[in-house]
Structure formats: C-alpha cells, structure tokens
Write an enzyme that holds these catalytic residues in place. Structure first.
Site, PDB file in Angstrom:
ATOM      1  N   TYR A 165       9.212  16.214 -20.649  1.00  0.00           N
ATOM      2  CA  TYR A 165      11.088  16.135 -20.636  1.00  0.00           C
ATOM      3  C   TYR A 165      11.350  15.005 -21.580  1.00  0.00           C
ATOM      4  O   TYR A 165      10.887  14.715 -22.377  1.00  0.00           O
ATOM      5  CB  TYR A 165      11.436  15.663 -19.137  1.00  0.00           C
ATOM      6  CG  TYR A 165      11.066  14.204 -18.689  1.00  0.00           C
ATOM      7  CD1 TYR A 165      10.620  13.327 -19.333  1.00  0.00           C
ATOM      8  CD2 TYR A 165      11.316  14.031 -17.193  1.00  0.00           C
ATOM      9  CE1 TYR A 165      10.085  12.041 -18.600  1.00  0.00           C
ATOM     10  CE2 TYR A 165      11.185  12.715 -16.440  1.00  0.00           C
ATOM     11  CZ  TYR A 165      10.546  12.005 -17.317  1.00  0.00           C
ATOM     12  OH  TYR A 165      10.320  10.810 -16.804  1.00  0.00           O
ATOM     13  N   GLU A 166      12.731  15.293 -21.827  1.00  0.00           N
ATOM     14  CA  GLU A 166      13.628  14.481 -22.960  1.00  0.00           C
ATOM     15  C   GLU A 166      12.934  15.183 -24.185  1.00  0.00           C
ATOM     16  O   GLU A 166      12.805  14.221 -25.328  1.00  0.00           O
ATOM     17  CB  GLU A 166      13.377  13.159 -22.842  1.00  0.00           C
ATOM     18  CG  GLU A 166      13.716  12.532 -21.310  1.00  0.00           C
ATOM     19  CD  GLU A 166      15.172  13.072 -21.158  1.00  0.00           C
ATOM     20  OE1 GLU A 166      16.127  13.156 -21.937  1.00  0.00           O
ATOM     21  OE2 GLU A 166      15.586  12.820 -19.812  1.00  0.00           O
TER      22      GLU A 166
END
Lengths: 590, 590
Positions: free
Chosen positions: B439-440
């Site tokens: 994620y990110e």
C-alpha cells in the site's frame, strides 16, 4: 479467483527432455514397464483429480479449517470425500510393493502426482503425504509381521499414518525427548507422553491412523542414542487385520496456525498407549531418518509448488490487470491502460518466480530419479545415488523452501494491494509457504547438515564428485551457460576451502556461514539445471514458443539471479566477523 | 506471549546522540520550548499508553477482527475505549496548530509516539494515522472556512478522517478514476462512485468521519489532470460545527485480508453524497500528495516497527528456548541444552533484524527532522529540507518496508515451528508487515519514483547534493566505517551514471533496474546511518553495554549486510537483459 492447471507441459519437458526418463526407467530393474503411454495416462488422471477435486476445496478448506471435538477432528467440507476418491482411484498404492497390493511403480512417478496435488491443495496433500512417509518407514524397518499387519491397509489408503517426533520442550534437538515406553508383559510397550505439531495426527478421513512415535525405554542411554521408534495405532489391529480396540492415544487440541489451516496440526497425548517397537531398540532415530529424508524432499517440492502457484496466479493477473502505460509508448491503445505485463519490473518478478518454479521442478525430479536408484538399483549404482541424494537433500530442502517463499511473496506483490485480499488466493499461498522453511528442519538446520555433515564429513569427497559431474555436464552445455557456470564452480570450490580452513580454527565459523554457503550452493545447482534446460531450449526455439520462454528464463537466471552468489560469497568470506564477540548477557534488548 | 516494551533507550540514542535534537529544535522557529524534560514526559506517557493500553489488544484485535453491519462497522473489543483514552490524553493534538486547539509541537515529536503505538498495535494505530494525514491535508489546502469547520474537531480527535483514492479498476494508476462530482446549486458537489481499500473508512471510534475523496467533475480533462479533491463528511456539519445530517456515504463491505484484521478496510459507496471542493479544481492529485507523502513516511516507519517487534520477540525467545549445544562446547551445563543465543546462525538473524530496526529508526527520525524544517523553517533551509525529504521518501518507503518484512520473517524463523503458531505473536507480525510493501505505492512504484522522478529528473542534481552531504559526514566518521562507505558512494555514483546512460537508449531500462537501484540506495543510506551510529558507540563503549551492542550491530551491518549491494550492482549492470525480449502473448503459462 485462482484456478489451478497442472503444469503438464513443463513436467513432460523435465522428464522427457531434460532427465530422459525413458533411459532412466530402462536402467532400473523392472523399469521397462513404465512406458510413455502409462506415464501419460497416470499424469493426465492425476492432473484431472488435482484440478477438479482438490483445487476447488483449497480456499474453502483454508477458511473453514479443522474442528476439534472430544471424539476427534473434523476436516473441512469435501476433504474426506476427496480422500475417498483418492483411495478409490488407487493413488496411495502407486509406488508401493506389489506384495502388499501396491502397483510397484518407482517413486519418481509418485512425485508428479504429489506435485499436482500439493499445488492444488497443500493442506489436503499433507494427509496422504505423511502416510506415504509412514508406509515407507514400516516397509524399510518393520518386521514381516508388522508389514503384513499394516502395509496392506496403508497401501490401499484405508489407514493413514503420521510421524511423532516433536515435544513441547524439544524439536530440532531430540536429545532431551521425554516420552516413555514401558515394556508390557506381552512384548508390547506402554507409551506415555505428549507430542506436538503432529500433522494429520487426528482426522476423519481414514479408518485408522498409524503413528510412528519416538520414545525412551527405561534405562535407555541419555541423549539421542537412547531413543527407539514405536508403532502406535489409533485402533489396535485385530487378528484378522481390521481396526479393533481404541488405543490410548488422543488429540488434545489443534494448533492455531498462520496457514495450512485445513491440515490438522495436533497435540497428541499418549496415556499408556500400546506401542510396538519397530527396528532395533535405541535405533529409533536411524529408522526415523527414512521418514525424515522423504519428508525433506517432500518439503523441498512444496517450495517448488509455492512458486508454481505464484506463477499461475500472477501470470494471469499480469495480462488481465491494467495500470499505467509502458515507458516506451502505449502498447494497448484499445484499453484504458496497458496490462501489467508491459512493465519491466512485473516481468522481472514473473521471471524470478518462473526460475524458481521450473528450476525447482527440474531439481525435484532429478532427486526422485536418484531416489529410484537408491531404492531399486544395486551395488555401486545404488551407493552413488544414495550418497548424492543425501548430499543434495539439505540444499533442496533449504534452498527450494526459501526461494519458494520468495516466489510466493513476489506472486502476491504482482497483484499490488489486491494480493493482500483473501479472495485472490495469493496470500494463502504465502501463509501456506511460510511453514516450509520451518518444519522438517529449519533452513539453519539444513545448512548445518550440509556444511557439517555432508561437505566436511568426508574431507569433501562427495562434494568433489558432484562438482566433477557438473563439470562433465558443462561439456555438452551451450557456452552461454557453461562459461559462467564453470567460473562459479571454481569459486564454489574456493569458498568451500575457505570455510573449511576457518572451521579448523573455530567451529562456530560453520554456523556463522552455513546459511550463506547453503544458499550459494543452491544457486550453483540451479545454474547447472538452468544451463542444461537453456541448452535444450536454444536448439528447439524455432519449434514452439514454449522453448523461447524456457531459454529466456535460463538467460534471466544467469544474468539476474545468479549474481546473488556475489553477496553470499562475500558473507562467507566475512565469516564469523562480529557475530560471536558479545557476551550472551549483553546480547539483549535495551 | 509477545510483550511489548517501548524502545525508549534507543529512541534517546537516536534523538539525543545521533540527531542532536536539542540543536535541531533550537534551529526551528519556536522550537526552544521543546525541552528535554518535555520530551521525556511525552515519551514516557506515550510508552505507557502503548504498553498498557494498545499492546494488550493487539492479538485479540487480530483474532476478533472488525464486523460489518447494515448501520456501520464495529471494531474489536477495547479498540474504541482505547481511542477514547487517546483522545482524553490529548494525543491527536500534539503537532497541530494552536489556533485550532493543537499543542503546536513539531511533527518529529509525534513520530516517537506514532512509533510506539504502531509497534504495540499496528491495526489500531492506523485509525489515528489516517486521521493525521487527513488533518494535515485540510490544514495545508483547505479554505479558512473548511479549517474552522473541520480542524477543531479533528485536532481534538472527536472526528477522524480517511483518504479515498483507489477504485476497483485503478490503484497505482489513477488516470482512469471514475468517481463523479456533479456541481450542486449551492456550490457543493454530489459525489457518486465506489472506492475500495479505504482504511478506517467506517468504524465506531469517532463521532464523525471526514473522507477526502478524489473525483472528476463533468467536462474535466481526461487522465490525472482532471481529478479534484473533495471533503465528504459522514455527517454534514451543522452551523455550530457539530455532526449533523447523515451524508450518502456508506461502507458496502469489509475486505477479507491477510493481516491488519482489526483495521476496517472498507468498500465505500458514495451515492450522490455531498462533497466540498478542497484546493483548486483539477488539482486534486497535487493536494492529495500532501497526504500521500505523509502516508509514505508513515508506512516506512511501519517497516521499522515490524523489525522492532521481531527483535523484541525473537531476542527474548533466543534466551529462553533451549536447543542443541554450542559447536564450541557446552555453554549452559546447568540446562538440558544451550539456549538458542549460543548459535551463530541465530545471532546472525538477530543482528540482521536489529540492523534493520535501529537503522530504520535512525532514518525515520532523520526524515522527521527534515519534515520539521519543511513545515516550519523558511527560505533556503525549508527548500533544501523539502528537496531532500522528497528525494529520500521513496527509498525510505521501499527499502524500510522490504527490510521490515524480511526482519518480520526472520523474527518468526528464530522461533522454529513455534513461529508459525498464532499464540507467539510473530506470525501476526509477518501478516501485518506484508501489506507495507503494497500500500501507499508498491516497492516497484517507489523505485520508479526514485529513479525516474527523483534521480533523473534534475540531471541528478539533488542526488549529487545528497552524496556530498554523506561524504562530508564521512570526515567525522571512524575509518572502520568511512573507508567502505566512501567506496560505496563512488560505486553508487558510477551505477547512477550507468542507469542514466542505459535509460537514454531505452526507457524500459529504468523499469528493469529500478528496484535493484532503490535497494542499493537503501543499503548505502543505512551504511551512512550505521557508520555514524557506530562511530558514536565506539567512543562510548566503555560506558555501557548498550554501546557495545550498537557498535557490534554497526560492524555486523558493514560486514554481513552491506555486501548485498554487490548483487544489486550486478543486476543493475545487467540491465534489461532478457526481460523485454519476448512478445507479451508468448510470455504466459504453457
């Protein structure tokens, strides 16, 4: 969302083209029967069973898990039914001796079927997998009566089996094992103690479960030289060979695990259970090694399986999922974005996974052929095969499970955030893969086995024979591969000398370098196999794009994977460095 | 079984000795207030809260997970109560401006508290973590009215926030985002669409949830230049600033995930929900980058957290658990076997984990100081800090999450088979850690950001400044570390030139080498930090065994971890190799 397809094309490549299995079988006593037609029929059926029966209950089995109750353990929906079909199909008997109802095929045929079932559903495949090890141990070390009592039922698959080694206080180090075996008047023993981490220890899939249990008799010598092996059936066999009276062995609870949820990992309580000595007194570890060696090769294959599952999932996703545009210009103007497959980093991950999956397949089936010779050949041929197999086993177990775990993680990585979501099936693969570097001896244990017991033990004699064999193979290998491989072989030999010299001065040097040395060795072994596969593929690339893919993967392996040896070499050379300088009490949290 | 202790000693070392935070705070406008006494008081309270409130619900939260129902989402037992205590303690307001009720402390103070809570309970810490990003974005880009409306409630923590970027068809590539924003007569917008993977999207911990939502207005330009950012509160604020009428935003379902079970990962449905434009029209991505950069540094810190948790678990276990005897002779004759800590391979794993945990801490807090300057300094100082922070962010996010995952896996490996069992807490750490590389922005995305946007974009100007700064630090570094580091800096520069030249000929070379280049860069950055830490520790080793441990870890890093650069260098040099030669349609399963 993950749909399993048995990798039949690559199995054929490995068996027919790389390992020339027709020649192999012809060189085995009675091996003429293993015709290509027979193999094809078996493999196709095994593929069908794995794809249609096992794969559909892979995820549901993980979600549902096993259920413990007072009277036993219930496996997830469909598991028991799948096992019934497996028994009806005659799969357990494939490689067992004909005198006990087996089909008498070599073990290498079994491995293909085991590969498919392990890929389709690892947790399920472990039930018959443990049974196979148990059967083989009874076959190798049991008395005639024990064989007559247990093997027919186990060969048919109606009875299953386990191995019971670990106790709460000892796993890798069995020297302070506590389970007791008190002699009964009738020659049997009363077994008392607690075993943990017993895979398939209790379940609802078979009529009886035959436990192989390590225990100590009274007055046995301390340490591992006082351990004996006992057969402890869940139901004591009656005179006519049926499951009779319930024995005092019970599953106390199930472990809560990260993965392989559908396989029952049991705490087994033996409360004066009736046991029967198998093999000689105090030679239990020796007998159990038959089991453990099979289990280690089985676990090595699991590493390949995790890579294969990752490959199948991620390869499909990379073609379907769209994100971004190729840096060198739009590749799919008709789609809102290019598919992931256009991105070099995605291809890098897919090729890495493929290199480990297919390199692992080549290695596993090569080991299976050695195993065929160990079990069926005679004289020098048998001894050589046994020696080589024993040497390569810790590399296979250590290297293939570590790279299998890496591949499983990369398979998940290709999916981006979706990889973390259960429905896609990739995170289950990572969770299932995670056990493989731990059980049947951790990576550290395998590495010490390789360096301490295999490489150093005979002044490097077996090691040298292996290097000579690979060098000999280099003569028929394309220069593209044999050049770098010969350099690595030279480097590997130097490295072995360096470790040996360091260990002479300080034995802890072995422990400090063992894992790096094992991983280095694995990369060289895979280079040897990829060099051979690449050479075959280069000759045939005009025929079929399969060969282009194979050649590309071989080239990728040499340019992008083999350089990992540079790091492992530097770490072995650095040796113990700062690892042992601190006192234990200062080596702590602050 | 895993008991968390906040690593206060090492935090003090990093802040006081490595980063000289007193000087740092004195150089910030208004920073004189951040006295050592104030810091000590805050850190001790934060440690207490994390150890006593958050850690006890770490495992239960994982087991219980979140529950979806028609009217919302229930978080696991104790989560909401812990959040109430967090609000009562004034923690959300720490680094927020005083005009909205904040305490006005620099962000770097926040990071220490965030570190402790993230280590004690990642899933819980993500709720306030997302809120912080949301608050900062409103603070940076909101109108005065928006700030007045939302910030007081968010600073007190009574309202929380989220970021809503991802949609089913797009994650990393937001160019084909579909959520629509239709203008209403009153200047607000009607937001319609589906967002997925919304962490903390719905829960029972706060009075209101403020969503920041990316959407397209009618006639907006195609691609990322037509995306705007909207505030969509769960309850529309009333005129007196309270949560009023329910807005048309609902959680449709929760994702089933590998880890962070206690954090609600939501599918959010916007059905004509009222939204308010924040920042300029079509400049939504620009505004969201404030959030994403904070989130990336936050995720980088999670990598450090996973390593710290692994260290705490495995270090304890290595002293308690007995297995085997030291190869150099019995070390604990009074025990049935030696503790694991005597084995070199166990120490190798522990030192690797420590190198990543404490190297990560040094890096994270260094970035926090840059962030302080970016937010509070002016002129050149601010610009330089912002540039350096922007350059280092993808390395921090990519490298620290990859090594955090490795450390989490090693932490589990030290436990052997027990590591796979949930009760020990190490497998949860691996499952929680697994999201961080995804994620990110995945590791691949971070690497392309580094190489494409940061290194290459300004003809390597910022890169050169960073290298000069590290070289300058080498002058005060002990030769033991500065020698090898200077060599690596030279090598890094050559490698950067090589990639640049390759990319001129073929842009796909960037993609093919990006991850290796990013990882190489990470190892050099950590060598810089470990060289500085090792130098300090060397001077003080007579004082306290803490410094011996620190020096040993620095030496270990240089001899056993830094050699990984050799492999990444070789892979960068090999470049695109065989990666792009095959046609997409041949690059498939066979």
């Amino acid at each position: 969302m993950f749909e399993y397809k048995a990798p039949l094309r690559d199995v054929r490549f490995v068996l027919d083209e790389l390992l020339e299995c027709d020649k192999h079988y012809q060189s085995l006593p009675g091996g003429d029967d293993i015709t290509p037609e027979l193999r094809e029929a078996i493999f196709n059926e095994a593929a069908k069973f794995s794809e249609q029966v096992l794969a559909p209950i892979r995820r549901s089995g993980d979600e549902e898990g096993c259920t413990w109750h007072e009277s036993g353990v219930t496996t997830p929906t469909g598991f028991s039914e799948a096992y019934d079909q497996y028994v009806e199909g005659g799969w357990p008997s494939l490689s067992m001796p004909t005198e006990f109802g087996g089909q008498g095929l070599p073990l290498s045929v079994d491995l293909v079927c085991g590969e498919f079932s392990g890929q389709a559903n690892q947790a399920w495949a472990m039930y018959p997998g443990l049974s196979a090890g148990c059967r083989m141990t009874i076959s190798a070390h049991g008395s005639d009566e024990q064989k007559q009592t247990y093997l027919p039922k186990m060969v048919s698959g109606l009875w299953t089996g386990t191995m019971c080694l670990t106790e709460p206080q000892c796993g890798s180090d069995l020297s302070f094992l506590k389970t007791r075996a008190a002699p009964n008047a009738d020659g049997s023993y009363a077994i008392t103690g607690t075993k943990i981490f017993i895979s398939a220890g209790e379940h609802d899939m078979s009529e009886n479960i035959v436990h192989l249990v390590l225990a100590r008799t009274p007055d046995a010598p301390a340490g591992t030289k006082g351990i004996s092996l006992f057969i402890v059936p869940k139901f004591n066999p009656t005179a006519n060979g049926e499951a009779g009276e319930r024995n005092q062995v019970n599953c106390g609870s199930l472990e809560h695990k990260m993965g392989i949820h559908a396989n029952a990992t049991c705490v087994m309580n033996f409360d004066g259970a009736t046991g029967y000595l198998i093999g000689e007194l105090n030679r239990g570890l020796h007998c159990m090694f038959t089991f453990m060696n099979t289990a280690r090769i089985g676990t090595a294959s699991q590493g390949m399986n995790h890579a294969e599952v990752a490959l199948q999932g991620a390869m499909g996703y990379a073609h379907e999922r769209e994100a971004g545009r190729s840096l060198t210009g739009v590749k799919a103007p008709e789609r809102p974005a290019d598919p992931l497959i256009v991105h070099p980093d995605v291809r890098r991950m897919l090729l890495t996974i493929r290199a480990f999956a297919e390199g692992g397949r080549a290695f596993a089936h090569y080991l299976a052929q050695l195993s065929d010779h160990e079990m069926r050949s005679e004289g020098d041929k048998q001894q050589q095969a046994a020696d080589l197999l024993s040497f390569l086993t810790p590399i296979a177990k250590g290297f293939m499970t570590e790279t299998g775990l890496e591949a499983a993680n990369l398979g998940m990585q290709v999916y981006g955030g979706h990889g973390f979501i259960r429905e896609w099936g990739m995170e289950q693969n990572v969770r299932d893969a995670r056990i493989a570097t731990l059980y049947e001896g951790t990576t550290g244990i395998q590495s010490l086995d390789l360096l301490g017991r295999k490489v150093m033990a005979d002044a490097g004699q077996k090691y040298k024979e292996l290097v000579e064999m690979i060098k000999w193979d280099c003569e028929t290998m394309d220069d593209e591969f044999s050049g770098p491989l010969l350099e690595k072989l030279e480097e590997w030999q130097n490295l072995t000398t360096i470790v040996g010299e360091k260990a002479m001065a300080n034995l802890d040097e072995l422990g400090a370098s063992a894992v790096d040395y094992m991983m280095y060795s694995g990369y060289v072994i895979f280079a040897w196999l990829w060099g051979r596969m690449g050479t075959i593929a280069k000759d045939k690339q005009a025929q079929e794009s399969f060969y282009t893919m194979k050649l590309t993967t071989a080239q990728f392996y040499f340019s992008k994977i083999l350089p990992r040896t540079l790091t492992h070499k530097a770490c072995v050379e650095a040796g113990i460095a700062s690892i042992m300088t601190m006192e234990d009490q200062d080596f702590r949290l602050y």
